[in-house]
Design an enzyme around this catalytic site. Structure first.
Site, mmCIF file in Angstrom:
data_model
loop_
_atom_site.group_PDB
_atom_site.id
_atom_site.type_symbol
_atom_site.label_atom_id
_atom_site.label_comp_id
_atom_site.label_asym_id
_atom_site.label_seq_id
_atom_site.Cartn_x
_atom_site.Cartn_y
_atom_site.Cartn_z
ATOM 1 N N GLU A 338 0.843 -1.193 0.000
ATOM 2 C CA GLU A 338 0.000 0.000 0.000
ATOM 3 C C GLU A 338 0.877 1.242 0.000
ATOM 4 O O GLU A 338 1.650 1.458 0.942
ATOM 5 C CB GLU A 338 -0.904 0.041 1.241
ATOM 6 C CG GLU A 338 -2.166 -0.771 1.139
ATOM 7 C CD GLU A 338 -3.123 -0.473 2.288
ATOM 8 O OE1 GLU A 338 -4.176 -1.106 2.327
ATOM 9 O OE2 GLU A 338 -2.815 0.392 3.143
ATOM 10 N N CYS A 339 0.789 2.039 -1.036
ATOM 11 C CA CYS A 339 1.465 3.324 -1.125
ATOM 12 C C CYS A 339 2.979 3.154 -0.969
ATOM 13 O O CYS A 339 3.671 2.854 -1.927
ATOM 14 C CB CYS A 339 0.885 4.316 -0.116
ATOM 15 S SG CYS A 339 1.266 6.050 -0.491
ATOM 16 N N ALA A 340 3.517 3.320 0.223
ATOM 17 C CA ALA A 340 4.952 3.114 0.410
ATOM 18 C C ALA A 340 5.374 1.724 -0.023
ATOM 19 O O ALA A 340 6.451 1.527 -0.594
ATOM 20 C CB ALA A 340 5.326 3.347 1.870
ATOM 21 N N SER A 431 -0.640 -0.940 -4.708
ATOM 22 C CA SER A 431 -1.473 0.198 -5.072
ATOM 23 C C SER A 431 -1.186 1.364 -4.148
ATOM 24 O O SER A 431 -0.663 1.191 -3.046
ATOM 25 C CB SER A 431 -2.948 -0.206 -4.963
ATOM 26 O OG SER A 431 -3.803 0.908 -4.945
#
Length: 461
Positions: A338-340, A431
């Site tokens: 997620e993200c990072a 994502s």
């Protein structure tokens, strides 16, 4: 059940009023009295709960009606506040600000009503005197179902300034003043591109800042009055949220799921790990900045949000772990970023090598991407079934090239039309979308089942 835990919501007319300083200071000051304080944060923010946790000595938990759903707010609160003497809930943005175009949804006001909690308004008084009464009167009268029961004046310049403010509020608002906090640079927390620097990154400095916030609030606020107000909250008719009731646990050995943490990956919701454990996983934390290997017998990997761009050199230098992550992904074990986590799984971040699991590069930009998203899964993955709908949020200043892989993870609508985002690659789901799995418990259930299947197929290897 009827839960009668004393509680209050700390809100403000707008962001930047000082509610994080006051809320964290209240938590620390009440804890210093020997009380067990349960800290909560309205909205998706990861950073403020880190400071709350330092002040309270227990996890800071989020209450986000967009991602978890309004019906889960009271149960999640009761779950998080179990065993506490008092709960402090810090709001988000302005009191009545919520999800764009969705009325009161996900606002501090909505959460206060769902919790039947009195609201304390933190007002930045630095550039006003008598007008403060009109401001408070407007907030108190806007929604009769919101009980604005007290005011804490912040950034007060002098005794004379405080007298003027108190006189105006006594005359014109009918809302009692619970305290007046002077300007104090000592309690300021440093900021950068996504807001405050997370508490986990500041260690001793963060502890000192939290202690000073507590001392400042204790000297400036009537804590007895605050506690008396919190005790006026009526009982909540809500059963505590139970992770075990939300998932379908596996039958058989518990697969080990490695959960990234540490300074570079500090964004996580406590309930996400609780859901994984309830579904049958053994959740083992690790720190990609320092651990050169994944935990032994890792059957799945979850890499959440954080600030890999701040630690990109150190993450890149840990080639041993990067190789282990790539090897695990290549073996077909479930990997969720997620993200990072998305950035770490790519080929490069700001020109430095990352894990190379995804054929994508990432870089910092000056543009902030921020907002709630309602997304649909475009294909089956170890995390979601095609067609699954989720609610999450984005919060980043990086971009990836490409923005979505050949098989995107999610799609959602924007004013410009349909938008696809993220990467599905083998057993990898990556994502920018942050999710609070309490709003979609089928996701952690599915992840644990896939991890168990992978572990069974690799038993003894």
């Amino acid at each position: 059940m009827n839960d009668s835990i004393p509680r209050l919501v700390v809100a403000a007319p707008s962001s930047g009023s000082g509610k994080t300083t006051v809320a964290t200071g209240l938590i620390a000051a009440l804890a210093a009295r020997g009380l067990k304080v349960s800290p909560h944060k309205v909205g998706p923010d990861y950073i403020d709960p880190g400071y709350h946790a330092l002040a309270a000595g227990r996890p800071g938990r989020n209450l986000d009606a967009w991602m978890s759903g309004p019906d889960r707010i009271a149960p999640l609160f009761v779950h998080g506040a179990a065993g506490a003497d008092v709960a402090v809930v810090e709001g988000v943005m302005g009191l009545y600000d919520g999800a764009a175009g969705q009325g009161e949804l996900a606002s501090t006001a909505q959460v206060a009503k769902l919790l039947r909690a009195p609201v304390v308004l933190v007002v930045d008084a630095s550039s006003q005197s008598r007008s403060v009464a009109a401001l408070v009167h407007g907030f108190a009268s806007w929604d009769p179902q919101v009980r604005l029961a007290g005011v804490i004046l912040n950034k007060v310049a002098s005794d004379r300034h405080e007298t003027l403010l108190r006189e105006a509020l006594e005359e014109g608002s009918g809302v009692p003043v619970l305290g007046a906090v002077r300007r104090a640079k000592a309690v300021d927390t440093p900021s950068r591109h996504l807001g405050l620097v997370p508490a986990v990154e500041r260690s001793a400095e963060a502890l000192r800042a939290v202690r000073e916030m507590g001392e400042l609030v204790a000297a400036s606020v009537d804590l007895d009055a605050v506690l008396a107000l919190a005790r006026t909250a009526p009982p909540l008719s809500a059963d505590a949220w139970d992770a075990a009731a939300e998932v379908e646990p596996i039958v058989g050995p518990r697969p080990r799921i490695a959960l990234a943490g540490g300074a570079a990956f500090s964004f996580s919701y406590a309930e996400n790990a609780e859901l994984l454990a309830a579904a049958g996983a053994e959740v083992v934390p690790f720190d990609p900045l320092h651990d050169e290997r994944l935990p032994e017998r890792t059957a799945a990997l979850v890499i959440g949000g954080g600030f890999p761009e701040v630690y990109v050199s150190e993450l890149s230098a840990n080639a041993s772990l990067r190789g282990a992550v790539a090897e695990l992904a290549a073996s077909g074990a479930p990997v969720v970023g997620e993200c990072a986590g998305l950035l770490y799984l790519g080929r490069e971040l700001d020109g430095l090598p990352m894990c190379g699991v995804l054929d994508a590069t990432a870089r910092m930009t000056s543009r902030l991407t921020l907002g709630y998203r309602e997304a649909v899964a475009l294909a089956d993955s170890p995390l979601a079934v095609a067609g699954s709908r989720v609610r999450g949020h984005e919060f980043h200043r990086t971009v990836t090239d490409p923005a979505a892989g050949p098989s995107p993870a999610w799609a959602w609508r924007t004013p410009a039309g349909p938008h696809t985002e993220g990467h599905l690659h083998g057993s990898v789901h990556a994502s920018y979308l942050h999710l609070h799995w309490t709003g979609a418990p089928a996701l952690p259930t599915r992840l644990v089942h896939h991890a168990a299947a992978w572990a069974a197929s690799h038993d003894g290897n």
